[in-house]
Design an enzyme around this catalytic site. Structure first.
Site, PDB file in Angstrom:
ATOM      1  N   GLU A  64       0.826  -1.207   0.000  1.00  0.00           N
ATOM      2  CA  GLU A  64       0.000   0.000   0.000  1.00  0.00           C
ATOM      3  C   GLU A  64       0.860   1.256   0.000  1.00  0.00           C
ATOM      4  OE1 GLU A  64      -3.107   0.678  -0.303  1.00  0.00           O
ATOM      5  OE2 GLU A  64      -3.992  -1.320  -0.298  1.00  0.00           O
ATOM      6  N   PRO A  85     -15.555  -0.167  16.619  1.00  0.00           N
ATOM      7  CA  PRO A  85     -16.556  -0.621  15.633  1.00  0.00           C
ATOM      8  C   PRO A  85     -17.068   0.492  14.724  1.00  0.00           C
ATOM      9  CG  PRO A  85     -17.034  -1.548  17.781  1.00  0.00           C
ATOM     10  CD  PRO A  85     -15.957  -0.523  17.994  1.00  0.00           C
ATOM     11  N   GLU A 117      -3.014  13.100  -4.157  1.00  0.00           N
ATOM     12  CA  GLU A 117      -1.837  13.861  -3.755  1.00  0.00           C
ATOM     13  C   GLU A 117      -1.133  13.142  -2.611  1.00  0.00           C
ATOM     14  OE1 GLU A 117      -2.217  18.144  -3.041  1.00  0.00           O
ATOM     15  OE2 GLU A 117      -4.177  18.081  -4.029  1.00  0.00           O
TER      16      GLU A 117
END
Length: 225
Positions: A64, A85, A117
């Site tokens: 990532e 949660p 960006e």
């Protein structure tokens, strides 16, 4: 596994988030990306995303980071798991955060995939952030300061040879406060963290200060403060 019903339990999604800190322009900076997808489109966030079914958490974090920012070859340390949660409006999402202190000069940033960006921001003057990323960054900053108290990670931001003023400035920027020059140098020398070289800093108007080199492994456990 025979006899096991995988549909019996609900499955929360898992993401990874990667916090990169650096020191530049006499400030502590953190790497952020501007989201190009909902939710929180056009808001700044920590780089990260969903973990694929066939990859480890660390593999996902590095993938990532590379996809969204073009940053690679970074040693990441697992920070904490955040599982409120309500932290993600899409579904139940648990995120595992990683962080690192890096030299930003080694990277050429480039936004891609689902971000428009990527840039460095002051850790002390952040824009509004997506999800619960402000809380994650607050916790990461606390952990970073703890690491500086007990390890030599600050040396990762310095060249091979440096002045004691250079070293002190790193600590002052990250702790966001001034340190007593005499006490700091006395402590650093007493711990054997640095060794003198025969070189002096060049291109200075006043008396050139002596250059030092690190005398411990980066990350070695040493009680500095």
């Amino acid at each position: 596994m025979k006899g096991y019903d995988a549909t019996k339990f609900e499955r929360p999604s898992v993401t990874v988030d990667v916090i990169l800190f650096t020191v530049r322009d006499n400030d502590l900076k953190v790497l952020l990306v501007k989201r190009n997808v909902d939710p929180f489109k056009d808001m700044w966030a920590i780089p990260g995303g969903f973990v694929k079914i066939d990859e480890s958490l660390e593999e996902a974090a590095k993938r990532e980071l590379l996809e969204e920012t073009n940053v690679k070859d970074v040693y990441l340390e697992q920070l904490y798991t955040f599982g409120n949660p309500k932290r993600d409006p899409r579904t139940r999402v648990i995120t595992v955060a990683y962080f690192a202190l890096v030299n930003s000069e080694k990277f050429k940033l480039k936004a891609s995939t689902d971000v428009k960006e990527v840039n460095w921001f002051s850790a002390y003057d952040l824009p509004d952030l997506a999800f619960d990323h402000k809380s994650i960054l607050d916790y990461a900053l606390k952990r970073l300061r703890w690491k500086l108290e007990y390890t030599t990670v600050a040396f990762s931001l310095l060249p091979e040879e440096f002045t004691l003023t250079d070293l002190q400035k790193i600590y002052e920027i990250i702790f966001h406060k001034e340190l007593d020059k005499r006490n700091f140098r006395k402590k650093i020398k007493s711990l054997g963290l640095v060794k003198e070289t025969t070189q002096f800093k060049e291109d200075v108007a006043h008396r050139p200060p002596k250059l030092y080199a690190k005398n411990k492994k980066i990350g070695e456990i040493v009680e500095i403060f």
